[in-house]
Scaffold this motif. Structure first.
Motif, short mmCIF file in Angstrom:
data_model
loop_
_atom_site.label_atom_id
_atom_site.label_comp_id
_atom_site.label_asym_id
_atom_site.label_seq_id
_atom_site.Cartn_x
_atom_site.Cartn_y
_atom_site.Cartn_z
N TRP A 259 0.83 -1.21 0.00
CA TRP A 259 0.00 0.00 0.00
C TRP A 259 0.87 1.25 0.00
CZ3 TRP A 259 -0.72 4.40 2.78
CH2 TRP A 259 -1.92 5.10 2.60
N HIS A 260 1.86 1.29 0.88
CA HIS A 260 2.74 2.47 0.97
C HIS A 260 3.49 2.69 -0.34
CE1 HIS A 260 2.64 3.91 5.19
NE2 HIS A 260 2.34 2.66 5.50
N LEU A 261 3.95 1.62 -0.97
CA LEU A 261 4.68 1.76 -2.23
C LEU A 261 3.77 2.30 -3.33
CD1 LEU A 261 6.87 -1.48 -2.15
CD2 LEU A 261 7.71 0.89 -2.10
N GLN A 262 2.59 1.73 -3.47
CA GLN A 262 1.68 2.18 -4.53
C GLN A 262 1.20 3.61 -4.27
OE1 GLN A 262 0.89 0.36 -7.48
NE2 GLN A 262 0.43 2.50 -7.94
N LYS A 263 0.85 3.89 -3.03
CA LYS A 263 0.40 5.24 -2.69
C LYS A 263 1.53 6.25 -2.89
CE LYS A 263 -2.40 8.34 -0.73
NZ LYS A 263 -3.57 8.87 -1.43
N GLY A 264 2.74 5.85 -2.57
CA GLY A 264 3.89 6.73 -2.76
C GLY A 264 4.11 7.05 -4.23
N ILE A 265 4.04 6.03 -5.08
CA ILE A 265 4.22 6.24 -6.52
C ILE A 265 3.10 7.13 -7.07
CG2 ILE A 265 4.18 5.10 -8.76
CD1 ILE A 265 5.56 2.70 -7.37
N ASP A 266 1.87 6.83 -6.67
CA ASP A 266 0.73 7.62 -7.16
C ASP A 266 0.87 9.09 -6.76
OD1 ASP A 266 -0.32 5.30 -8.18
OD2 ASP A 266 -1.78 5.01 -6.58
N THR A 267 1.27 9.34 -5.52
CA THR A 267 1.42 10.72 -5.04
C THR A 267 2.54 11.43 -5.78
OG1 THR A 267 0.62 10.02 -2.85
CG2 THR A 267 1.73 12.15 -2.98
N PHE A 268 3.66 10.73 -5.95
CA PHE A 268 4.79 11.28 -6.70
C PHE A 268 4.36 11.68 -8.10
CE2 PHE A 268 8.41 11.08 -9.51
CZ PHE A 268 9.47 11.59 -8.77
N GLN A 269 3.64 10.79 -8.79
CA GLN A 269 3.19 11.09 -10.15
C GLN A 269 2.23 12.27 -10.18
OE1 GLN A 269 2.01 6.90 -11.19
NE2 GLN A 269 3.20 7.32 -13.03
N GLN A 270 1.42 12.39 -9.15
CA GLN A 270 0.48 13.52 -9.08
C GLN A 270 1.23 14.85 -9.07
OE1 GLN A 270 -2.11 13.41 -5.60
NE2 GLN A 270 -2.26 15.63 -5.60
N PHE A 271 2.37 14.90 -8.37
CA PHE A 271 3.11 16.16 -8.24
C PHE A 271 4.08 16.39 -9.39
CE2 PHE A 271 1.59 15.84 -3.90
CZ PHE A 271 1.34 17.16 -3.58
N PHE A 272 4.69 15.32 -9.91
CA PHE A 272 5.76 15.50 -10.90
C PHE A 272 5.40 15.03 -12.30
CE2 PHE A 272 8.14 15.20 -6.81
CZ PHE A 272 8.64 16.51 -6.82
N GLY A 273 4.33 14.26 -12.43
CA GLY A 273 3.87 13.91 -13.76
C GLY A 273 4.57 12.75 -14.42
N PHE A 274 5.42 12.05 -13.70
CA PHE A 274 6.08 10.87 -14.27
C PHE A 274 6.36 9.87 -13.15
CE2 PHE A 274 9.39 13.91 -13.13
CZ PHE A 274 10.32 13.13 -12.46
N ARG A 275 6.69 8.66 -13.52
CA ARG A 275 6.95 7.59 -12.57
C ARG A 275 8.45 7.55 -12.26
NH1 ARG A 275 3.88 2.82 -11.45
NH2 ARG A 275 5.16 1.16 -10.50
N PRO A 276 8.83 7.51 -11.00
CA PRO A 276 10.26 7.51 -10.66
C PRO A 276 10.91 6.16 -10.97
CG PRO A 276 8.94 7.23 -8.68
CD PRO A 276 7.97 7.47 -9.80
N LEU A 277 12.18 6.21 -11.32
CA LEU A 277 12.94 4.99 -11.58
C LEU A 277 13.60 4.44 -10.32
CD1 LEU A 277 14.70 5.99 -14.94
CD2 LEU A 277 12.70 4.54 -14.63
N GLY A 278 13.76 5.30 -9.31
CA GLY A 278 14.47 4.88 -8.11
C GLY A 278 13.67 5.11 -6.86
N CYS A 279 14.01 4.34 -5.84
CA CYS A 279 13.37 4.46 -4.53
C CYS A 279 14.44 4.43 -3.45
CB CYS A 279 12.39 3.29 -4.31
SG CYS A 279 11.63 3.25 -2.65
N TRP A 280 14.52 5.51 -2.69
CA TRP A 280 15.30 5.49 -1.46
C TRP A 280 14.37 4.94 -0.40
CZ3 TRP A 280 19.70 5.37 1.04
CH2 TRP A 280 19.79 5.77 2.36
#
Length: 561
Positions: A261-282
């Motif tokens: 859940w945290h991973l999917q929600k994190g990706i969705d939120t990131f895309q909402q703000f930046f408009g693309f999917r990140p390649l990396g995860c810290w």
């Protein structure tokens, strides 16, 4: 160009936990907006100023949401005079200047929460105001004689002290207010609030622009910054700490589901703000385990990163003679590359260079890097991974001279190439094989900052209690879909790592109290969303601090000393 050109990745991790009481919207602590106006705007300005500079910047999704909320609230105040739900900002706006003595004392105390040497004493007027406020604090009856002008001036100076150095150098409003020095008017306060609003509104877009230009790689953490390996398997703490005591909670209920859940929600939120999917995860706190890497790979991430001590522990457990950290590694049957932090160089920036002249500090860092060029094979990658927020208040002028020289000299160096993690993989740097990964974090290579002591373990047991209540309430069918969604977000806040970071008597008392109170509030709010009576133990403090760790405890070294 030397055939031994060294790739250097500077990775700045930006994160703050959820400081809002999600039931009222009130910000309980001001650190999100203060770090925006000081550190996030300074960091992006330094990158903008040197076109050849590159870095990886990681954002916690729950931080992005808070920045957006602050900007929206101040906008509404400026246009409609609606209430700002942050006590310090509301006071600056003239909305909540307290009349009661206890409230005035609290406000004065909050206006003293700044680095005395670097932020307060730099400005003689602010220094005198803080001295007077300290005297009032020790003579509390005198607070009744503190007038509104004193409160106005210390409020304005507190926010001026927290402004980024690039703002002070470039913004006429900041310069005018600093020059005025005292006797600030209501119009002055509004002007400062408008400046703060401009910084909040623009900061995310500035990073996005650099990312589009290829000058910054933006990456993400799981949504609310949980320690994923412990949620997946609490016993994974024993891999690096075999003798550590663990909570009564043997496993976190539904831990893998929550990590997903945290991973999917994190990706969705990131895309909402930046408009693309990140390649990396810290991963939160660089916390990794074999299972964590599997899940990150399943989500399509190409790279992740952790601490150098994790690699050393893993090489030792694999029976491999210790090697340098200057290569990414992959576990067998894994598609994700894991880079490892150079703890020595990262800790020099975090804990030592603030005491040096900026030019000497940068020269020393480059000297260490040049030694790496000479002694390590071509294709090496040095990863300097740091908190992007808390170090700079210990540097003169918020690290302005250090960071300016750092980016400029590294960009011009003939044998050092500033890069991003994705660029390193795109250039086919050597990715070594790692037979076994010992679960741990960037702090000491263990999870000792978040589990293993009585207070931290108690926090986990309390979290386990509310998660069991959450599961039962969901299964009961008594909650609407909207209620479940609200409860799930509140649960995510409770699962964040920062609460556990501060539990323990080695931390400063005030910080422990602030975060412990908010943790109990978070749990209480979740029970109420589940339509349950919170346990009585949530009325009682369960951890206190009396320590004085380096840098106030907001940062840790990668290695124990």
């Amino acid at each position: 160009m030397s055939d031994k050109k060294l790739k250097l990745v500077l990775c700045w991790h930006m994160h703050q936990p959820e400081y809002r009481d999600r039931q009222t919207g009130k910000f309980m602590l001001p650190w999100t907006y203060l770090h925006v106006i000081k550190d996030y705007v300074d960091m992006v300005a330094h990158l903008e100023a040197v076109p050849a500079a590159k870095a990886v910047v990681n954002f916690a999704p729950i931080l992005l949401e808070q920045i957006e909320d602050y900007a929206a609230q101040i906008n509404r105040f400026l246009s409609e005079r609606s209430l700002i739900k942050d006590p310090l900002l509301a006071a600056l706006a003239g909305q909540a200047v307290p009349s009661h003595a206890a409230d005035r004392l609290k406000l004065l105390k909050n206006c003293m929460k700044a680095n005395r040497e670097r932020q307060v004493d730099r400005y003689p007027v602010f220094s005198r105001l803080v001295d007077m406020a300290s005297w009032v604090e020790s003579h509390q009856d005198s607070v009744n004689y503190v007038n509104e002008q004193f409160i106005t001036d210390i409020l304005v100076w507190y926010h001026l002290a927290w402004l980024g150095e690039t703002v002070k150098k470039d913004d006429n409003r900041a310069q005018r207010l600093i020059e005025k020095a005292s006797g600030f008017s209501f119009d002055d306060r509004l002007e400062l609030l408008e400046l703060i609003n401009d910084l909040l509104k623009g900061v995310i877009g500035r990073y996005k622009t650099l990312a589009i230009q290829g000058r910054v790689e933006l990456s993400v953490t799981p949504y609310a910054h949980p320690i994923m390996p412990l949620m997946l398997d609490i016993a994974s703490a024993h891999e690096a700490m075999p003798d550590a005591s663990l909570p009564e909670l043997k496993s976190y209920p539904g831990g893998e589901e929550r990590v997903l859940w945290h991973l999917q929600k994190g990706i969705d939120t990131f895309q909402q703000f930046f408009g693309f999917r990140p390649l990396g995860c810290w991963p939160s706190e660089g916390s990794v385990s074999a299972k964590t890497l599997d899940l990150l790979s399943e989500f399509g991430f190409k790279w992740t990163a952790s601490g150098g001590s994790v690699l050393h522990n893993s090489l030792h457990a694999s029976g491999i003679e210790a090697k340098g950290v200057h290569h990414p590694y992959k576990l067998a049957d894994s598609d994700i590359a894991c880079f490892f932090r150079d703890d020595g160089l990262s800790d020099l920036i975090g804990f030592e260079y603030s005491k040096w002249h900026a030019d000497d500090a940068v020269a020393d860092l480059i000297h260490h890097l040049e030694n790496t060029v000479r002694h390590e094979p071509a294709g090496s990658v040095v990863s300097i991974i740091m908190d992007g927020e808390n170090a700079w208040e210990y540097f003169p002028e918020n690290g302005y001279h250090f960071l300016s020289a750092l980016y400029r000299r590294l960009s011009d160096h003939p044998n050092i190439e500033l890069a991003t993690f994705s660029e390193c993989l795109g250039d086919h740097v050597t990715v070594k094989s790692l037979p076994k990964l010992v679960a741990g974090s960037w702090v000491y290579g263990t999870f000792s900052t978040w589990i293993g002591s009585p207070d931290k373990n108690r926090g986990w047991d309390m979290l386990g209690d509310v998660k069991e209540s959450f599961d039962k309430a969901v299964l009961s069918g008594k909650l609407t879909e909207q209620a479940i969604a609200e409860a799930e977000l509140q649960l995510a806040v409770c699962e964040g790592s920062d609460w556990f970071w501060w539990f323990g008597d080695y931390n400063p008392g005030e910080a422990v109290s602030d975060f412990e109170k908010q943790y109990r509030l978070n749990l209480t709010n979740l029970y109420r969303l589940l339509d349950e009576e919170p346990p009585a133990y949530l009325e009682l403090s369960f951890t206190k601090g009396a320590g004085a760790p380096a840098m106030g405890g907001a940062m840790r070294r990668g290695k124990e000393i």
